[in-house]
Design a protein around this motif. Sequence first.
Motif, PDB file in Angstrom:
ATOM      1  N   VAL A 131      35.943  30.567  38.163  1.00  0.00           N
ATOM      2  CA  VAL A 131      36.447  30.433  39.531  1.00  0.00           C
ATOM      3  C   VAL A 131      36.899  31.823  39.963  1.00  0.00           C
ATOM      4  CG1 VAL A 131      38.081  29.299  41.060  1.00  0.00           C
ATOM      5  CG2 VAL A 131      37.127  28.079  39.112  1.00  0.00           C
TER       6      VAL A 131
ATOM      7  N   PHE B 270      34.374  35.300  41.318  1.00  0.00           N
ATOM      8  CA  PHE B 270      33.243  36.036  40.739  1.00  0.00           C
ATOM      9  C   PHE B 270      33.181  37.407  41.418  1.00  0.00           C
ATOM     10  CE2 PHE B 270      28.498  36.098  39.639  1.00  0.00           C
ATOM     11  CZ  PHE B 270      28.724  36.146  38.273  1.00  0.00           C
TER      12      PHE B 270
ATOM     13  N   VAL C 148      36.336  41.321  38.343  1.00  0.00           N
ATOM     14  CA  VAL C 148      36.683  40.869  36.989  1.00  0.00           C
ATOM     15  C   VAL C 148      35.744  39.747  36.529  1.00  0.00           C
ATOM     16  CG1 VAL C 148      38.492  39.829  35.568  1.00  0.00           C
ATOM     17  CG2 VAL C 148      39.081  41.595  37.216  1.00  0.00           C
TER      18      VAL C 148
ATOM     19  N   ARG D 220      33.672  32.957  49.511  1.00  0.00           N
ATOM     20  CA  ARG D 220      32.762  33.167  50.653  1.00  0.00           C
ATOM     21  C   ARG D 220      31.291  32.982  50.302  1.00  0.00           C
ATOM     22  NH1 ARG D 220      33.771  39.032  51.858  1.00  0.00           N
ATOM     23  NH2 ARG D 220      34.105  38.977  49.613  1.00  0.00           N
TER      24      ARG D 220
ATOM     25  N   THR E  46      40.817  34.552  40.666  1.00  0.00           N
ATOM     26  CA  THR E  46      40.946  34.680  42.123  1.00  0.00           C
ATOM     27  C   THR E  46      42.013  35.743  42.424  1.00  0.00           C
ATOM     28  OG1 THR E  46      42.609  32.934  42.345  1.00  0.00           O
ATOM     29  CG2 THR E  46      40.306  32.254  42.438  1.00  0.00           C
TER      30      THR E  46
ATOM     31  N   VAL F 244      47.592  29.939  45.449  1.00  0.00           N
ATOM     32  CA  VAL F 244      46.199  29.490  45.295  1.00  0.00           C
ATOM     33  C   VAL F 244      45.845  29.401  43.808  1.00  0.00           C
ATOM     34  CG1 VAL F 244      43.775  30.094  45.704  1.00  0.00           C
ATOM     35  CG2 VAL F 244      45.437  30.320  47.549  1.00  0.00           C
TER      36      VAL F 244
ATOM     37  N   ILE G 253      44.757  26.047  41.593  1.00  0.00           N
ATOM     38  CA  ILE G 253      43.490  25.952  40.841  1.00  0.00           C
ATOM     39  C   ILE G 253      43.782  25.629  39.369  1.00  0.00           C
ATOM     40  CG2 ILE G 253      41.493  27.284  40.016  1.00  0.00           C
ATOM     41  CD1 ILE G 253      41.682  28.874  42.712  1.00  0.00           C
TER      42      ILE G 253
ATOM     43  N   ALA H 146      43.108  35.753  34.652  1.00  0.00           N
ATOM     44  CA  ALA H 146      43.511  37.169  34.742  1.00  0.00           C
ATOM     45  C   ALA H 146      44.546  37.368  35.850  1.00  0.00           C
ATOM     46  CB  ALA H 146      42.278  38.023  35.043  1.00  0.00           C
ATOM     47  N   ASN H 147      44.971  36.268  36.442  1.00  0.00           N
ATOM     48  CA  ASN H 147      45.794  36.327  37.648  1.00  0.00           C
ATOM     49  C   ASN H 147      47.286  36.275  37.290  1.00  0.00           C
ATOM     50  OD1 ASN H 147      46.926  35.888  40.143  1.00  0.00           O
ATOM     51  ND2 ASN H 147      45.451  34.310  40.756  1.00  0.00           N
ATOM     52  N   LYS H 148      48.015  37.341  37.617  1.00  0.00           N
ATOM     53  CA  LYS H 148      49.433  37.372  37.215  1.00  0.00           C
ATOM     54  C   LYS H 148      50.333  36.537  38.131  1.00  0.00           C
ATOM     55  CE  LYS H 148      49.295  42.034  39.050  1.00  0.00           C
ATOM     56  NZ  LYS H 148      47.839  42.127  38.995  1.00  0.00           N
TER      57      LYS H 148
ATOM     58  N   SER I  20      44.976  38.903  30.096  1.00  0.00           N
ATOM     59  CA  SER I  20      44.565  40.053  30.914  1.00  0.00           C
ATOM     60  C   SER I  20      45.371  40.186  32.214  1.00  0.00           C
ATOM     61  CB  SER I  20      43.080  39.944  31.246  1.00  0.00           C
ATOM     62  OG  SER I  20      42.824  38.664  31.800  1.00  0.00           O
TER      63      SER I  20
ATOM     64  N   ASP J 119      45.593  44.767  31.595  1.00  0.00           N
ATOM     65  CA  ASP J 119      44.157  44.621  31.329  1.00  0.00           C
ATOM     66  C   ASP J 119      43.875  43.986  29.964  1.00  0.00           C
ATOM     67  OD1 ASP J 119      43.943  45.700  33.820  1.00  0.00           O
ATOM     68  OD2 ASP J 119      43.549  47.724  33.152  1.00  0.00           O
TER      69      ASP J 119
ATOM     70  N   LEU K 196      37.175  47.879  33.751  1.00  0.00           N
ATOM     71  CA  LEU K 196      37.058  46.441  34.021  1.00  0.00           C
ATOM     72  C   LEU K 196      36.651  45.691  32.759  1.00  0.00           C
ATOM     73  CD1 LEU K 196      35.297  46.297  37.476  1.00  0.00           C
ATOM     74  CD2 LEU K 196      37.486  45.228  36.871  1.00  0.00           C
TER      75      LEU K 196
ATOM     76  N   THR L 267      39.617  44.399  30.920  1.00  0.00           N
ATOM     77  CA  THR L 267      40.173  43.163  31.491  1.00  0.00           C
ATOM     78  C   THR L 267      39.296  41.978  31.089  1.00  0.00           C
ATOM     79  OG1 THR L 267      41.003  44.428  33.355  1.00  0.00           O
ATOM     80  CG2 THR L 267      40.892  42.052  33.642  1.00  0.00           C
TER      81      THR L 267
HETATM   82  N1  LIG Z   1      40.467  44.464  39.064  1.00  0.00           N
HETATM   83  C1  LIG Z   1      41.194  44.698  37.981  1.00  0.00           C
HETATM   84  O1  LIG Z   1      41.114  45.768  37.378  1.00  0.00           O
HETATM   85  C2  LIG Z   1      42.127  43.634  37.439  1.00  0.00           C
HETATM   86  C3  LIG Z   1      42.762  43.841  36.203  1.00  0.00           C
HETATM   87  C4  LIG Z   1      43.584  42.819  35.681  1.00  0.00           C
HETATM   88  C5  LIG Z   1      43.776  41.658  36.405  1.00  0.00           C
HETATM   89  N2  LIG Z   1      43.161  41.512  37.632  1.00  0.00           N
HETATM   90  C6  LIG Z   1      43.360  40.259  38.354  1.00  0.00           C
HETATM   91  O2  LIG Z   1      42.149  39.514  38.307  1.00  0.00           O
HETATM   92  C7  LIG Z   1      41.991  38.758  39.502  1.00  0.00           C
HETATM   93  C8  LIG Z   1      40.645  39.097  40.135  1.00  0.00           C
HETATM   94  O3  LIG Z   1      40.594  40.461  40.466  1.00  0.00           O
HETATM   95  P1  LIG Z   1      39.244  41.114  41.041  1.00  0.00           P
HETATM   96  O4  LIG Z   1      39.486  42.567  41.047  1.00  0.00           O
HETATM   97  O5  LIG Z   1      38.075  40.553  40.342  1.00  0.00           O
HETATM   98  O6  LIG Z   1      39.277  40.528  42.548  1.00  0.00           O
HETATM   99  P2  LIG Z   1      38.046  40.460  43.573  1.00  0.00           P
HETATM  100  O7  LIG Z   1      37.016  41.471  43.222  1.00  0.00           O
HETATM  101  O8  LIG Z   1      38.666  40.478  44.925  1.00  0.00           O
HETATM  102  O9  LIG Z   1      37.394  39.013  43.312  1.00  0.00           O
HETATM  103  C9  LIG Z   1      38.070  37.836  43.619  1.00  0.00           C
HETATM  104  C10 LIG Z   1      37.099  36.678  43.510  1.00  0.00           C
HETATM  105  O10 LIG Z   1      37.796  35.463  43.768  1.00  0.00           O
HETATM  106  C11 LIG Z   1      37.080  34.706  44.733  1.00  0.00           C
HETATM  107  N3  LIG Z   1      38.007  33.830  45.444  1.00  0.00           N
HETATM  108  C12 LIG Z   1      38.990  34.141  46.315  1.00  0.00           C
HETATM  109  N4  LIG Z   1      39.667  33.035  46.689  1.00  0.00           N
HETATM  110  C13 LIG Z   1      39.067  31.998  46.049  1.00  0.00           C
HETATM  111  C14 LIG Z   1      39.273  30.611  46.044  1.00  0.00           C
HETATM  112  N5  LIG Z   1      40.267  30.044  46.747  1.00  0.00           N
HETATM  113  N6  LIG Z   1      38.459  29.851  45.288  1.00  0.00           N
HETATM  114  C15 LIG Z   1      37.456  30.380  44.562  1.00  0.00           C
HETATM  115  N7  LIG Z   1      37.222  31.713  44.515  1.00  0.00           N
HETATM  116  C16 LIG Z   1      38.012  32.502  45.257  1.00  0.00           C
HETATM  117  C17 LIG Z   1      36.423  35.737  45.595  1.00  0.00           C
HETATM  118  O11 LIG Z   1      35.347  35.118  46.287  1.00  0.00           O
HETATM  119  P3  LIG Z   1      34.622  35.874  47.524  1.00  0.00           P
HETATM  120  O12 LIG Z   1      34.031  37.131  46.971  1.00  0.00           O
HETATM  121  O13 LIG Z   1      33.626  34.889  47.922  1.00  0.00           O
HETATM  122  O14 LIG Z   1      35.707  36.150  48.528  1.00  0.00           O
HETATM  123  C18 LIG Z   1      35.950  36.721  44.530  1.00  0.00           C
HETATM  124  O15 LIG Z   1      34.778  36.240  43.922  1.00  0.00           O
HETATM  125  C19 LIG Z   1      43.196  39.090  40.395  1.00  0.00           C
HETATM  126  O16 LIG Z   1      44.180  38.096  40.249  1.00  0.00           O
HETATM  127  C20 LIG Z   1      43.672  40.430  39.834  1.00  0.00           C
HETATM  128  O17 LIG Z   1      45.050  40.664  40.071  1.00  0.00           O
HETATM  129  C21 LIG Z   1      42.338  42.456  38.148  1.00  0.00           C
END
Ligand SMILES: NC(=O)c1ccc[n+]([C@@H]2O[C@H](COP(=O)([O-])OP(=O)(O)OC[C@H]3O[C@@H](n4cnc5c(N)ncnc54)[C@H](OP(=O)(O)O)[C@@H]3O)[C@@H](O)[C@H]2O)c1
Length: 345
Positions: free
Chosen positions: A11, A13, A16, A48, A95, A104, A108, A122-124, A149, A153, A323, A326
């Motif tokens: 859930v 994509f 991460v 989306r 997410t 949210v 989930i 991975a969601n804090k 994560s 990370d 990444l 993570t």
């Molecule tokens: N990036 C990092 O380095 C990192 C490291 C550690 C932890 N995290 C954590 O990991 C999580 C994801 O980070 P990310 O960087 O991968 O974010 P991201 O690139 O913005 O991806 C978020 C994904 O979640 C989807 N989404 C949003 N709302 C949703 C919902 N209600 N139901 C289903 N899917 C939903 C988005 O879909 P759409 O694309 O269709 O909008 C997108 O596929 C976050 O909580 C972040 O804090 C990130």
Amino acid sequence: MQHRKLRLCLVGFGKVGRAFAELILREHDRLQSEAGLDLVVTGICTARFGSVTNPLGVDLRRALDRANAESPQGPFEESTAFVATCPADIVVETTPLEPFTGAVGIAIIRAALTAGRSVASANKGPVAHGLRELRKLAGRQGLQYRYESAVADGMPVFNLIERTLPCASVTAVTGLLNSTSGVVLDALSEGRNFSEAIRRAEALGIVEDDPQYDLDGWDAAVKLCAMSAALWDKPIHVEDVKRTPISEVLAPEAIDARAHGNRLVSLATLQSKPSDQVVRAAVEICEIGPESVFFALTGTSLGVRFESSLLQPITISCSEPRLADTAYGLLADVLHIGLEGSSRT
Ligand SMILES: NC(=O)c1ccc[n+]([C@@H]2O[C@H](COP(=O)([O-])OP(=O)(O)OC[C@H]3O[C@@H](n4cnc5c(N)ncnc54)[C@H](OP(=O)(O)O)[C@@H]3O)[C@@H](O)[C@H]2O)c1
């Protein structure tokens, strides 16, 4: 080696979620032979770009190609309904963070646990704001909710305390928890102006959509809230974490620190004494010298130091996490769940 199929629904994509999918594709055969687990992604749900399910396994390469091309995966499905019906043993939740509520993500994870699926996330946000409820629910359901994560990370922050240092009675945690802050402060110390410093962090792809969120200390503050809830079962409000934002006014101080052989860092600290119900949490700008365990952790590197009643301080660090780190944190959670099972299996 005999292997067991473990069905995963993703859930989220985004960055991460896709890094996790790439890791599964790359390591699938080795994990099957070394861990005896055949990891199969049976569903993907986004906000989306729709969703896709296949009880026999989604074509991950195709799903990644579609995601990279911003093409829809399939029909739209609401994520809480998706996790209730997807053919999965584990929901992998990635997410976006909602720093002030985690709502949210909590919804989930709650829906997944209620439907009988363990969760790796991975969601804090849900750890900071909903851990007590989600832990209870997972326990009642005989399932696991893991979130390695969510902070730092791929570094084993939660597993280290839970698995390796049981009952060590951690009293304080100090850390460099935000990569953007490290990159920006290092760039300022080299004489770059503030916009150049932010551009450097952006070029590394580590900055949140709103860089101010990292620079104002909110990201590190939510991580402290998550650790307070997870290590001590003491939830704290993110607004109660004292924060010193990073701005251009710090440039002369950063340059001066460097001239003296020191560094300015954004240090996150969390303290709780067993006798004291009060948790002190702060994200502050500090000047550190070569004697600090964090001195060598430049740029995006992260580190966490634990103080406890039973041991001398222990520090772990990760040099320039990516990444993929993570994604490994999520994989570690999935493997723990798969290997230990739940009390249902
Ligand atoms: N990036 C990092 O380095 C990192 C490291 C550690 C932890 N995290 C954590 O990991 C999580 C994801 O980070 P990310 O960087 O991968 O974010 P991201 O690139 O913005 O991806 C978020 C994904 O979640 C989807 N989404 C949003 N709302 C949703 C919902 N209600 N139901 C289903 N899917 C939903 C988005 O879909 P759409 O694309 O269709 O909008 C997108 O596929 C976050 O909580 C972040 O804090 C990130």
